[in-house]
Scaffold this motif. Structure first.
Motif, short mmCIF file in Angstrom:
data_model
loop_
_atom_site.label_atom_id
_atom_site.label_comp_id
_atom_site.label_asym_id
_atom_site.label_seq_id
_atom_site.Cartn_x
_atom_site.Cartn_y
_atom_site.Cartn_z
N ALA A 123 0.79 -1.07 0.18
CA ALA A 123 0.13 0.15 0.05
C ALA A 123 0.84 1.41 0.03
O ALA A 123 1.31 1.66 1.22
CB ALA A 123 -0.98 -0.05 1.35
N PHE A 126 -0.90 5.49 1.98
CA PHE A 126 -1.66 5.23 3.06
C PHE A 126 -1.35 6.47 4.13
O PHE A 126 -0.62 7.59 4.26
CB PHE A 126 -1.13 3.87 3.91
CG PHE A 126 0.50 4.11 4.35
CD1 PHE A 126 0.61 4.23 5.65
CD2 PHE A 126 1.31 4.07 3.52
CE1 PHE A 126 1.85 4.34 6.09
CE2 PHE A 126 2.82 4.31 4.04
CZ PHE A 126 2.77 4.34 5.32
N TRP A 135 -6.04 3.79 3.69
CA TRP A 135 -5.07 3.36 2.57
C TRP A 135 -5.94 2.98 1.32
O TRP A 135 -7.07 3.00 1.42
CB TRP A 135 -4.37 1.88 2.82
CG TRP A 135 -5.11 0.63 2.87
CD1 TRP A 135 -5.32 -0.13 1.90
CD2 TRP A 135 -5.97 0.37 3.87
NE1 TRP A 135 -6.17 -1.24 2.33
CE2 TRP A 135 -6.65 -0.89 3.53
CE3 TRP A 135 -6.16 0.73 5.33
CZ2 TRP A 135 -7.44 -1.80 4.29
CZ3 TRP A 135 -6.90 -0.26 6.21
CH2 TRP A 135 -7.50 -1.28 5.73
#
Length: 359
Positions: A123, A126, A135
């Motif tokens: 991710a 985020f 995220w």
């Protein structure tokens, strides 16, 4: 041979003066030469040394330690260096939050390393606070924004074209969606309102502090920063910066700091007064990136064959070196301050430790 040339040769290589400071020395020496008495060669040499000392002594004495800071070294086990480059430090819980290929993780000395959420990939976009973890994930035809309440682990999702530049203040999220603009979301009910419609690009993320956010935008060779109040949704100010490229925009008190440069030029450190719009340049050594908080400036400067982060004190549009980080031998990178004034640094030592400097 001129005294100016002799003075240039006599300056220690490790000591750096601005052009203005050198000219000040030359000016003083030139005035001394105009006095109506004979100056013998030996005495002339003494005068040169005295004038050099006038500038050397303040430089040496300014290399002092920041008194009210504690330094903590954190080594996150079994974690690759790239995962920690954009790690977020949460002051309230004294934890690092960072992405890996299998999800988002947290680490603190009291709880160790924990997985917060399992994901099929890294991710890259985020944001996190003590209460929220947010995220974005790619999805067919767009993206999905995930909002987790950390107190009950409940996750809600919002679909859109693209989500980036995520910033959280209490229960409010500010984010950029595609090329459309910046939006404000109430995290309690996911209600969304357009804050700023973008017409250009940017080399820098936005910067949120308190209830005000600054949004940089480059268009047709001109860079502007827009200041908004995220509660009233009103534009507070609009400031033009005299550079084609503006990076690392951030708040520090009533000032907005940024790194300005034109193509093929070295960057300069800029200070913009958020209310008056006055923009001034701060005298610094050559640097690659920076972070600012109060009168503390962290700069990535040349060191040996590479560069590292050093800490400075801001004094009337000049920076004075502090020896706070001198004992850390490994290369330091990615300086960033939290809203509470904590300085977070990555290191490239054998254990890829992170250093946390709390005020």
């Amino acid at each position: 041979m001129s005294i100016k040339h002799e003075l240039e040769k006599s300056l220690p290589k490790s000591l750096h003066f601005t052009s203005a400071e050198k000219e000040a020395v030359f000016e003083r020496i030139h005035k001394r030469k105009k006095r109506r008495f004979q100056v013998f060669p030996a005495l002339a040499g003494v005068l040169v040394l005295i004038m050099v000392a006038v500038l050397i002594v303040p430089e040496l004495t300014s290399n002092r330690t920041a008194q009210d800071m504690t330094i903590e070294k954190l080594v996150v086990p079994d974690t690759p260096y790239p995962s920690l480059i954009n790690a977020i430090y949460v002051d309230e819980t004294s934890e690092l939050i960072f992405p890996e290929e299998t999800g988002l993780y947290s680490y603190s000395e009291s709880t160790g390393k924990e997985q917060l959420v399992s994901l099929p990939g890294t991710a890259y976009n985020f944001a996190a606070t003590e209460k929220w973890l947010i995220w974005s994930d790619p999805a067919e035809g767009g993206a999905v924004l995930n909002v987790m309440n950390r107190s009950n682990q409940q996750v809600t999702t919002v679909e859109g074209r693209y989500f980036a530049d995520l910033s959280i203040k209490e229960n409010t999220l500010v984010y950029q969606s595609g090329g459309e603009g910046f939006y404000v979301m109430d995290l309690n009910n996911q209600e969304v309102e357009l804050l700023h419609e973008t017409i250009g690009g940017s080399h820098s993320k936005s910067a949120l502090k308190g209830n005000q956010i600054v949004i940089p935008e480059e268009n047709d060779g001109v860079t502007k920063i827009f200041i908004y109040d995220i509660q009233t949704m009103e534009r507070v100010n609009e400031i033009e910066l005299p550079f084609e490229i503006v990076e690392y925009v951030q708040w520090s008190g009533e000032f907005i700091y940024s790194q300005g440069r034109n193509e093929d030029e070295l960057p300069v450190l800029l200070q913009a007064q958020s209310q008056t719009g006055e923009v001034q340049e701060i005298q610094t050594p050559e640097f690659d990136e920076f972070a600012a908080d109060g009168n503390r400036i962290a700069l990535s400067v040349a060191a040996s064959e590479s560069d590292t982060v050093m800490l400075y004190e801001l004094d009337e549009l000049k920076v004075r070196p502090l020896n706070t980080l001198d004992h850390i031998e490994e290369r330091l990178t990615r300086p960033r301050f939290t809203e509470e004034g904590t300085l977070v640094l990555n290191s490239e030592g054998p254990d890829f430790a992170m250093y946390i400097l709390e005020p």
